[in-house]
Design a protein around this motif. Structure first.
Motif, short mmCIF file in Angstrom:
data_model
loop_
_atom_site.label_atom_id
_atom_site.label_comp_id
_atom_site.label_asym_id
_atom_site.label_seq_id
_atom_site.Cartn_x
_atom_site.Cartn_y
_atom_site.Cartn_z
N SER A 195 0.81 -1.21 0.00
CA SER A 195 0.00 0.00 0.00
C SER A 195 0.84 1.26 0.00
O SER A 195 1.97 1.28 0.49
N ARG A 196 0.28 2.29 -0.54
CA ARG A 196 0.80 3.64 -0.39
C ARG A 196 0.41 4.13 1.01
O ARG A 196 -0.56 3.64 1.60
N VAL A 221 -9.31 -1.99 0.93
CA VAL A 221 -8.37 -0.90 0.63
C VAL A 221 -8.86 -0.12 -0.57
O VAL A 221 -9.29 -0.70 -1.58
N PHE A 222 -8.79 1.22 -0.47
CA PHE A 222 -9.12 2.06 -1.62
C PHE A 222 -7.83 2.42 -2.34
O PHE A 222 -6.99 3.14 -1.79
N ARG A 223 -7.64 1.88 -3.55
CA ARG A 223 -6.45 2.17 -4.34
C ARG A 223 -6.62 3.54 -5.00
O ARG A 223 -7.37 3.69 -5.97
N LYS A 224 -5.91 4.52 -4.47
CA LYS A 224 -6.19 5.91 -4.82
C LYS A 224 -5.88 6.23 -6.27
O LYS A 224 -6.60 6.99 -6.91
N LYS A 225 -4.78 5.69 -6.79
CA LYS A 225 -4.41 6.03 -8.16
C LYS A 225 -5.45 5.52 -9.17
O LYS A 225 -5.78 6.19 -10.13
N ASP A 345 -2.42 -1.82 -12.25
CA ASP A 345 -3.00 -2.22 -13.53
C ASP A 345 -2.09 -3.27 -14.16
O ASP A 345 -0.88 -3.27 -13.95
N ASP A 346 -2.68 -4.19 -14.94
CA ASP A 346 -1.89 -5.26 -15.56
C ASP A 346 -0.78 -4.72 -16.45
O ASP A 346 0.21 -5.42 -16.69
N LYS A 347 -0.94 -3.52 -16.96
CA LYS A 347 0.08 -2.93 -17.84
C LYS A 347 0.80 -1.77 -17.17
O LYS A 347 1.32 -0.88 -17.85
N SER A 348 0.86 -1.80 -15.86
CA SER A 348 1.46 -0.69 -15.11
C SER A 348 2.93 -0.52 -15.43
O SER A 348 3.74 -1.43 -15.21
N LYS A 349 3.29 0.66 -15.92
CA LYS A 349 4.70 0.96 -16.18
C LYS A 349 5.48 1.11 -14.88
O LYS A 349 6.67 0.79 -14.82
N ALA A 350 4.81 1.62 -13.83
CA ALA A 350 5.48 1.79 -12.54
C ALA A 350 5.91 0.44 -11.99
O ALA A 350 7.05 0.28 -11.53
#
Length: 382
Positions: A195-196, A221-225, A345-350
């Motif tokens: 988590s953030r 959990v609320f994923r803010k991004k 996300d499945d394609k998350s660059k991060a």
């Protein structure tokens, strides 16, 4: 780039906090006079404001306050600002050390400030100033820093706090105290949830937790991004000292003994261990009235706890999220499973960036793999 150097993309609406237009300056033609439809009813303004993260709104407000102060000093109009005013302000920022850091703003912060100025103009009903000149200043500044290998041109990411780092930090923590229980639970749960800090501090006990038959629990959990809710399964860890489930339960039990049986799980405490002490600034109450700690306080706990070990790095609340990725990769977990557990996300660059950085330093480094393959080939031939 620091945590404060994040570029945000949002539009502010009029909420009474924008700097006033100096009375001795002639404003430009408001957008509503150019276009009869260029206005919003109050309820639409509120809806737009609700879609802007509080941290973004606060950053924009601070940017405009400082811009207004500079304009007052140099005798320029705040709003509507001339394009040359914004360009001159960017030139000023790249040359002026900040009191907080002793260094000028970084290019990414300057990009955000430009966005703040444009958004504030729209919020007040004015056409935003042309910022081509200002952006050229920033582009030249960014190139200058990069060419000189200045650290300000580099993204300063939080160091990953994996299981090994957490083990070392927890060994230095007095977990018999309420503060120690809180700090252990915060670091371990942050790692378990990937988590953030902004996703961790809003958690409530017991409302955010659902007991599971295996002895663990699911955490809401609320994923803010991504702006989505996620139910994350947290299981019992075979290593008790690194078990987030046990740490959270120990904290909840200790809080109940203090009369805090429900509500915010992570509370601020003073140096004597008193819960939710009142906080004031200039005589006015500040902070969450229920005592919920801030994101900054969560980062301070992670930083303070890990720095006790002497381990080098930049330790923030985000270190737990990055550390989860590193721990999972060490255990051979597939990147898709890692991403879905942590709300990427499945394609998350991060996420891919985190994995690439860790792989480059470990046994997955391409050169290391080439070396092992060559050694194995020589062994077969010999």
């Amino acid at each position: 780039m620091t945590d404060d150097d994040m570029v945000v993309d949002a539009e502010l609406v009029e909420d009474g906090r924008l700097p006033a237009i100096p009375e001795d300056r002639t404003p430009a033609v408001p957008l509503a006079d150019e276009d009869p439809d260029a206005w919003l009813p109050p309820e639409a303004q509120e809806d737009v404001q609700a879609g802007i993260p509080e941290t973004t709104s606060n950053a924009y407000e601070g940017d405009m306050r400082r811009f207004a102060e500079w304009c007052e000093v140099v005798g320029r109009r705040v709003m509507p600002a001339a394009p040359q005013t914004v360009t001159a302000y960017m030139s000023h920022l790249k040359r002026t050390p900040r009191e907080k850091t002793g260094r000028p703003y970084g290019p990414n912060s300057m990009d955000r400030i430009i966005a703040s100025i444009r958004s504030s103009h729209r919020a007040a009903g004015f056409k935003p100033p042309d910022t081509m000149g200002a952006r050229k200043v920033v582009a030249g500044y960014r190139a200058q820093l990069a060419a000189s290998n200045d650290p300000a041109a580099q993204v300063q990411k939080a160091s990953p706090a994996d299981r090994a780092v957490l083990r070392a930090a927890l060994a230095k923590l007095d977990r018999s105290t309420l503060a120690g229980k809180r700090d252990a639970a915060l670091m371990l749960l942050g790692h378990a949830l990937a988590s953030r800090g902004s996703e961790l501090v809003p958690l409530d006990w017991p409302a955010s937790f659902t007991e599971q038959p295996d002895g663990g629990f699911k955490v809401r959990v609320f994923r803010k991004k991504r702006k989505v809710w996620q139910n994350v399964s947290v299981v019992l860890d075979p290593e008790p000292d690194l078990c987030a489930v046990r740490a959270v339960r120990a904290l909840a039990t200790a809080l109940a003994l203090e009369g805090h049986c429900e509500g915010a799980l992570f509370l601020r405490m003073d140096q004597w261990g008193f819960l939710a002490p009142p906080m004031t600034r200039h005589g006015k109450p500040i902070g969450d009235p229920e005592g919920r700690m801030t994101i900054e306080a969560a980062s301070d706990i992670v930083q303070r706890s890990i720095e006790r070990t002497g381990l080098p790095g930049r330790w923030r609340s985000h270190s737990s999220r990055r550390g989860f990725v590193k721990s999972a990769r060490k255990a051979g977990v597939d990147i898709v499973q890692i991403g879905r557990h942590g709300g990427w996300d499945d394609k998350s660059k991060a996420l891919i960036g985190y994995v690439d950085e860790d792989d480059a330093q470990g046994e997955s480094n391409p050169l290391a793999q080439i070396g092992r393959a060559a050694a194995a080939e020589r062994e077969r031939e010999g």
